[in-house]
Design an enzyme around this catalytic site. Sequence first.
Site, PDB file in Angstrom:
ATOM      1  N   ASP A 110     -24.913  30.916  79.039  1.00  0.00           N
ATOM      2  CA  ASP A 110     -25.545  31.743  78.000  1.00  0.00           C
ATOM      3  C   ASP A 110     -27.047  31.895  78.213  1.00  0.00           C
ATOM      4  O   ASP A 110     -27.691  31.084  78.892  1.00  0.00           O
ATOM      5  CB  ASP A 110     -25.323  31.115  76.616  1.00  0.00           C
ATOM      6  CG  ASP A 110     -23.897  31.281  76.123  1.00  0.00           C
ATOM      7  OD1 ASP A 110     -23.041  31.714  76.917  1.00  0.00           O
ATOM      8  OD2 ASP A 110     -23.636  30.964  74.955  1.00  0.00           O
ATOM      9  N   HIS A 161     -24.564  38.671  74.525  1.00  0.00           N
ATOM     10  CA  HIS A 161     -25.016  37.536  73.708  1.00  0.00           C
ATOM     11  C   HIS A 161     -26.139  37.972  72.763  1.00  0.00           C
ATOM     12  O   HIS A 161     -27.022  37.178  72.436  1.00  0.00           O
ATOM     13  CB  HIS A 161     -25.482  36.405  74.621  1.00  0.00           C
ATOM     14  CG  HIS A 161     -25.549  35.056  73.953  1.00  0.00           C
ATOM     15  ND1 HIS A 161     -24.605  34.598  73.075  1.00  0.00           N
ATOM     16  CD2 HIS A 161     -26.467  34.043  74.067  1.00  0.00           C
ATOM     17  CE1 HIS A 161     -24.915  33.379  72.668  1.00  0.00           C
ATOM     18  NE2 HIS A 161     -26.054  33.025  73.250  1.00  0.00           N
ATOM     19  N   HIS A 165     -31.118  36.787  70.526  1.00  0.00           N
ATOM     20  CA  HIS A 165     -30.570  35.480  70.149  1.00  0.00           C
ATOM     21  C   HIS A 165     -30.873  35.108  68.694  1.00  0.00           C
ATOM     22  O   HIS A 165     -31.331  34.002  68.386  1.00  0.00           O
ATOM     23  CB  HIS A 165     -31.102  34.402  71.087  1.00  0.00           C
ATOM     24  CG  HIS A 165     -30.188  33.217  71.231  1.00  0.00           C
ATOM     25  ND1 HIS A 165     -30.175  32.174  70.318  1.00  0.00           N
ATOM     26  CD2 HIS A 165     -29.262  32.908  72.157  1.00  0.00           C
ATOM     27  CE1 HIS A 165     -29.292  31.273  70.696  1.00  0.00           C
ATOM     28  NE2 HIS A 165     -28.704  31.700  71.800  1.00  0.00           N
ATOM     29  N   HIS A 255     -25.808  26.751  79.875  1.00  0.00           N
ATOM     30  CA  HIS A 255     -26.906  27.701  79.694  1.00  0.00           C
ATOM     31  C   HIS A 255     -27.657  27.861  81.012  1.00  0.00           C
ATOM     32  O   HIS A 255     -27.847  26.884  81.748  1.00  0.00           O
ATOM     33  CB  HIS A 255     -27.868  27.228  78.607  1.00  0.00           C
ATOM     34  CG  HIS A 255     -27.262  27.226  77.233  1.00  0.00           C
ATOM     35  ND1 HIS A 255     -26.431  26.223  76.798  1.00  0.00           N
ATOM     36  CD2 HIS A 255     -27.372  28.119  76.211  1.00  0.00           C
ATOM     37  CE1 HIS A 255     -26.041  26.486  75.556  1.00  0.00           C
ATOM     38  NE2 HIS A 255     -26.597  27.626  75.179  1.00  0.00           N
TER      39      HIS A 255
END
Length: 287
Positions: A110, A161, A165, A255
Amino acid sequence: MKNDEKPMGRRSLLRLAAALGATATVEVFAADRMSGSEAGPATGAAPPARPRPAGAPGAQPQARLRPAAYRLQPMTGYAPPAFRRAIPPVRTRPFLHLTGVGRSMVLTFDDGPDPRYTPEILATLRRYGCRAMFFVCGEMAVDNQDLLKEMAEDGHVVGNHTWSHPLVPKLRPSRIRQELGSTSEVVEQALGTPPLWYRAPYGAWNRLSFEIGAELGMEPLAWTVDTLDWQEPPTDSIVRRVLDGAGSGVVVLNHDAGGNRAHSVAALKRYLPELLDAGYSITVPRR
């Protein structure tokens, strides 16, 4: 006049006159059809002037007629409908793992792409011939589209995503749509196709995110195992969490951006060959 010839009666003369008049009328309509649009209005129209021969004094050049506009337009009413991708159903919860994949696992990353960490992760996956999923943030992807293309060329799945964020449940519907839609546009611009999967930041989903994601053609995917690498733990901790949580259909959260991901890069180099040696295959979901 011979004796055997009888003079024409009045009725015969009327029939002959009517026939001659009908013939003249047919010739007028035929001439009108042949003249087409060059014929003037029927009422009060002056007879058309005779065209002057080319080169004659005062002769005007003849303008070339352009084809009628309708001849240049396709008859779209009879054209087949444009292809439209099927919209997935609106979910009430994200997928947490995959089913029916045997002894396979999914690795996800991510927040990227980040030129400091993503290239080395791609190199490690390439070394072992594995494919993974990258859930990218639009604000990172827009300046690193070369990395998006590298992901796609290696067979990885590029997911959505959001753009920046955010915590999705605190956003207005228009902002959720903007966060997801803008990121999908960047991915489509780079790869030619929009993403088919999305993941809510922090795993915080709500009804609107499911609805808007489905409208954009995406399915929601969460995870089974959280490596907690976002807390920047030691490499050993990340490796242990992945190996302890390994199982069929497991989705692992990693990540490749959003902080110092050096330990995430190092951990992948250690646990990936161990998973392969244990008989697991690393796969990506199909749609």
